[in-house]
Design a protein around this motif. Sequence first.
Motif, short mmCIF file in Angstrom:
data_model
loop_
_atom_site.label_atom_id
_atom_site.label_comp_id
_atom_site.label_asym_id
_atom_site.label_seq_id
_atom_site.Cartn_x
_atom_site.Cartn_y
_atom_site.Cartn_z
N THR A 4 75.19 98.61 54.33
CA THR A 4 76.35 97.74 54.27
C THR A 4 77.43 98.31 53.36
O THR A 4 77.16 98.77 52.26
CB THR A 4 75.93 96.35 53.77
N GLY A 5 78.67 98.24 53.86
CA GLY A 5 79.81 98.65 53.06
C GLY A 5 80.17 100.11 53.15
O GLY A 5 81.17 100.53 52.58
N TYR A 7 81.25 103.18 55.62
CA TYR A 7 81.71 103.52 56.96
C TYR A 7 81.22 104.93 57.32
O TYR A 7 81.38 105.87 56.54
CB TYR A 7 83.23 103.47 57.05
N LEU A 24 81.55 97.29 62.64
CA LEU A 24 80.43 96.37 62.53
C LEU A 24 79.24 97.03 61.85
O LEU A 24 78.54 96.40 61.04
CB LEU A 24 80.04 95.86 63.92
N SER A 27 79.26 96.93 58.24
CA SER A 27 78.85 95.63 57.70
C SER A 27 77.35 95.40 57.86
O SER A 27 76.85 94.31 57.57
CB SER A 27 79.61 94.50 58.41
N TYR A 29 75.62 95.75 60.85
CA TYR A 29 75.25 95.20 62.14
C TYR A 29 75.43 96.26 63.22
O TYR A 29 76.55 96.72 63.49
CB TYR A 29 76.12 93.98 62.46
N VAL A 75 82.75 87.01 63.67
CA VAL A 75 83.46 87.97 62.82
C VAL A 75 84.89 87.49 62.59
O VAL A 75 85.62 87.25 63.57
CB VAL A 75 83.48 89.37 63.45
N ALA A 95 88.52 97.10 52.21
CA ALA A 95 87.74 97.28 53.44
C ALA A 95 87.25 98.73 53.53
O ALA A 95 87.96 99.65 53.10
CB ALA A 95 88.59 96.93 54.66
N GLY A 174 85.78 91.34 59.18
CA GLY A 174 84.80 90.80 58.27
C GLY A 174 83.39 91.09 58.78
O GLY A 174 83.19 91.79 59.77
N ALA A 175 82.39 90.53 58.11
CA ALA A 175 81.00 90.75 58.49
C ALA A 175 80.57 89.76 59.57
O ALA A 175 80.99 88.60 59.55
CB ALA A 175 80.09 90.61 57.27
#
Length: 345
Positions: A4-5, A7, A24, A27, A29, A75, A95, A174-175
Amino acid sequence: MSETGRYVHRRGVHCESACQCALLAASGYEVDEEIVFGLDGGFGFSFFPANGNAPDIVVGKQAIMPLRAARLMGVEVTVHTPGSAAGLAKLLESAPAVMTRVDLGLLPHWGLDGRSSFGGYFVNVVRGLGSDAFEVSDAAFDDPVSVPAADLQAARSSRNSPPLNPDRRVYVFGAPRRTPQLDRVGPVAVRTLCREILRPGSRSLGIPGMKQLATTAASWPQTKRGEVEDVDLAGQVVRTDALARQLLHLGRQIESFGTGGGLFRPMIGRYLARLAESTGEARYADAAERFRDSGRLWSNLGSALLTAGTDTARDDLKTLVDAVTDTARSAMDVEKRALTALTTL
């Protein structure tokens, strides 16, 4: 699940859904690209005639960034229009990456030198590289690229491909808060897709748009005349016939400009095949096969147009025009049968 977080750049099939999948994943997912593509509901056909001998625009979709898949996942997506590189950099402070719409023809790493425009393309911007450049994640390339801030700003602000101008739009994701059940929401997305392609309410979209392409293409030898500048497949600026530019541009729209090849038809076929597995409904599988057939028709045409390039004799170009009209009509018949069968589900 992803870390998570953070990229991570990844190559994809379709610019828009690939960018969403990468955001996604940042985040935590993971979702397959064809699922996002199918649930988003943007698939279809659009035809936009251009003024004079400029290339007419063909797109294998009818909606740009509809964000239906994001809504199904819970989302939150905020849309911004920063007018400067500094404004874009500001959004990156909170972000891991942001998604922005651009004119592909103005991205230096595509080598088109602004002579071929497509304002419906998407990339993810990951971070600033000092004050003069950004790291950009373009799903058509194996690795992230560095894009000068001025070039990225020009690509975001381009007015070269109406009605598909980027309008400086930037999307911050967002998540996800939930996982959509494909067997429940997938059929709803298909019913929407069928309605919007079969009865779009505009002669430029869906089945009417395909009819318009077939009719209009037949007139290209008369309307696309004179010598123009273009960029060939080697990235060299050339002087070429306006009709050759039109056909090369169409080939790029079918095979190269973020469709994954075949004007998105193989991709929607994969979505329908997944839906058939999820629901046990054989008619989704039958429709998937028809769209794979259509994809082969479009890819064969796209490959022929790209192979012809910019130095083909005009008589041979007219033969390719015949191939455009024949393909549009044949693909339209195949797709109409597939969509009509799906409306009974």
